[in-house]
Motif scaffolding. Structure first.
Motif, short mmCIF file in Angstrom:
data_model
loop_
_atom_site.label_atom_id
_atom_site.label_comp_id
_atom_site.label_asym_id
_atom_site.label_seq_id
_atom_site.Cartn_x
_atom_site.Cartn_y
_atom_site.Cartn_z
N PHE A 104 12.71 30.90 27.06
CA PHE A 104 11.53 31.55 26.53
C PHE A 104 11.68 31.69 25.01
N ASP A 105 10.58 31.98 24.34
CA ASP A 105 10.60 32.19 22.89
C ASP A 105 9.79 33.45 22.56
N CYS A 106 10.19 34.57 23.14
CA CYS A 106 9.41 35.81 23.02
C CYS A 106 9.31 36.27 21.57
N GLU A 107 8.13 36.70 21.20
CA GLU A 107 7.88 37.08 19.82
C GLU A 107 8.58 38.38 19.42
N HIS A 108 8.98 39.18 20.40
CA HIS A 108 9.62 40.46 20.10
C HIS A 108 11.15 40.39 20.18
N LEU A 111 2.98 35.66 25.48
CA LEU A 111 4.07 36.43 24.86
C LEU A 111 5.36 35.63 24.80
N THR A 112 5.67 34.89 25.87
CA THR A 112 6.91 34.11 25.91
C THR A 112 6.78 32.77 25.20
N ARG A 113 5.53 32.39 24.86
CA ARG A 113 5.24 31.12 24.19
C ARG A 113 5.78 29.93 24.98
N ARG A 114 5.64 30.05 26.32
CA ARG A 114 6.05 29.00 27.22
C ARG A 114 5.03 28.86 28.36
N ARG A 115 4.37 27.72 28.45
CA ARG A 115 3.41 27.49 29.54
C ARG A 115 4.16 27.43 30.87
N GLY A 116 3.64 28.12 31.87
CA GLY A 116 4.26 28.14 33.18
C GLY A 116 5.33 29.20 33.36
N SER A 155 -0.29 38.72 34.15
CA SER A 155 -1.14 37.55 34.30
C SER A 155 -0.51 36.39 33.55
N ALA A 156 -0.85 35.17 33.97
CA ALA A 156 -0.29 33.98 33.32
C ALA A 156 -0.69 33.91 31.85
N GLU A 157 -1.94 34.27 31.55
CA GLU A 157 -2.41 34.18 30.18
C GLU A 157 -1.58 35.07 29.25
N THR A 158 -1.36 36.31 29.67
CA THR A 158 -0.61 37.25 28.83
C THR A 158 0.87 36.90 28.80
N TYR A 159 1.43 36.66 29.97
CA TYR A 159 2.87 36.38 30.07
C TYR A 159 3.24 35.11 29.30
N ASP A 160 2.51 34.03 29.53
CA ASP A 160 2.81 32.77 28.85
C ASP A 160 2.58 32.88 27.35
#
Length: 370
Positions: free
Chosen positions: A92-96, A195-200, A188-193
């Motif tokens: 993942f590449d989480c912004e935080h 934030l993590t900057r990773r599709r899926g 949700s996928a939209e929010t989770y993906d």
């Protein structure tokens, strides 16, 4: 494989069961009796068989002590807990994220084995394996099993994205962790993906979480609340409650370990919590942190100075207490403060905030305007 661990702990002795957070306290004479029983090939004594049945509803009566109990030798110091960043790489590449530059590097398998033996010899009973994302390290399965077989109670900090892989799930089912702490970044996928900057990413997490719960692992959810996912905080709480797993929440972000301010804008102001006044910490005295290169520091925040455990071995840990005492002195950026006794962060954390040039209200209640 052992069913129980018998180990010295502070002024007492403990009986632990791998994968369980419970423990039984016994006296020195009982501990020595078990050690003698291992040498003479005797069966588990009745007092221990009864205690194990009460604590874990497990019958070990008639089992040889040498087969059922792993006897841990005392370490030369007082270290009983440690954390280990097996690698800083992450899928993942989480912004935080506080790790900043998540380089995928560290010890080879020989070095990892050496580090785990140093930890065992130091007396570490509770080991937290983290990252980065620990489950993507190619040596994780072997390293986890070795820590387990050496008699450490292992907790894993993970994003859960690899938990549905059969090899990982089979390993953790056969050798259950004391706790499996999973970070959740949205409902949700939209929010989770996002934030993590990773599709899926959301789908992989959901698969992993369901697999871990279905396998009966000791899952504990860490709800990471940021400005991007704060609107789904209630949904994340409901998800955890629906699964019947414990949850805790984290909203106060820290600078990166390099002193960068990049994670701070991701905070959700309305979810920030006021930290209790800092009143001391066992870091460097009964606890230490090891980075991917085997360098031991007092914690993941106060990383310098550190001790190279691969080069120095257990003996190097003798210096950590003095390092900790020096780092915890309220000097440097807080010089002259007459209210340091009520600081809400430790000195190493305050130093990171200062290096990040963060506003004082991010780490010091005295920075708020009156």
């Amino acid at each position: 494989m052992h069913d129980l661990i018998a180990a010295p702990f502070e002024e007492a002795h403990l009986i632990l069961r791998p994968g369980s957070q419970k423990g039984i306290k016994i006296g020195r004479s009982r501990f020595e009796e078990l050690g003698q029983s291992v040498a003479t090939g005797e069966e588990l004594p009745a007092w221990l068989a009864s205690a194990v049945r009460r604590a874990w509803n497990v019958s070990l009566a008639g089992r040889p002590v040498a087969e059922a109990v792993l006897m841990r030798a005392p370490g030369p110091y007082e270290f009983s807990r440690a954390t280990w960043e097996i690698n800083l790489g992450c899928d993942f590449d989480c912004e935080h994220c506080y790790l900043g530059q998540k380089r995928f590097e560290g010890l080879d398998w020989q070095g990892k084995q050496q580090l785990l033996h140093v930890m065992r010899d130091a007396g570490v009973l509770w080991l937290q394996i983290t990252g980065g994302e620990p489950l993507i390290d190619p040596h994780f399965p072997d390293a986890y099993r070795m820590a387990y077989e050496l008699g450490m109670q292992v907790e894993i900090l993970s994003n859960g994205s690899r938990l549905w892989h059969p090899r990982i799930l089979q390993l953790l089912t056969a050798c259950p962790p004391t706790k499996l702490s999973l970070s959740i970044y949205g409902a949700s996928a939209e929010t989770y993906d996002g934030l993590t900057r990773r599709r899926g990413a959301f789908q992989r997490f959901a698969w992993g979480l369901d697999a871990a719960v279905d396998a009966g692992l000791n899952v504990d959810l860490s709800l990471i609340i940021t400005s991007r996912n704060a609107h789904e905080a209630d949904a994340m709480r409901a998800w955890a409650d629906r699964l019947g797993v414990p949850r805790r929440e984290y909203a106060n972000m820290s600078p990166t370990i390099q002193g960068g301010a990049e994670p701070l804008p991701s905070q959700s102001p309305e979810h920030l919590t006021q930290r209790a006044p800092f009143s001391g910490c066992p870091a460097g005295h009964t606890f230490f942190h090891a980075d991917p290169h085997g360098r031991a520091s007092i914690c993941k925040i106060g990383r310098d100075p550190n001790v190279d455990l691969i080069a120095e071995g257990v003996e190097g840990l003798a210096r950590l207490g003095l390092i900790a005492d020096d780092l915890m002195l309220r000097t440097g950026g807080c010089s002259g403060c007459q209210l340091s006794g009520s600081c809400r962060v430790c000195r190493p954390m305050a130093k990171l905030f200062q290096e990040a040039k963060a506003p004082m209200e991010n780490y010091c209640q005295h920075g708020k305007r009156r």
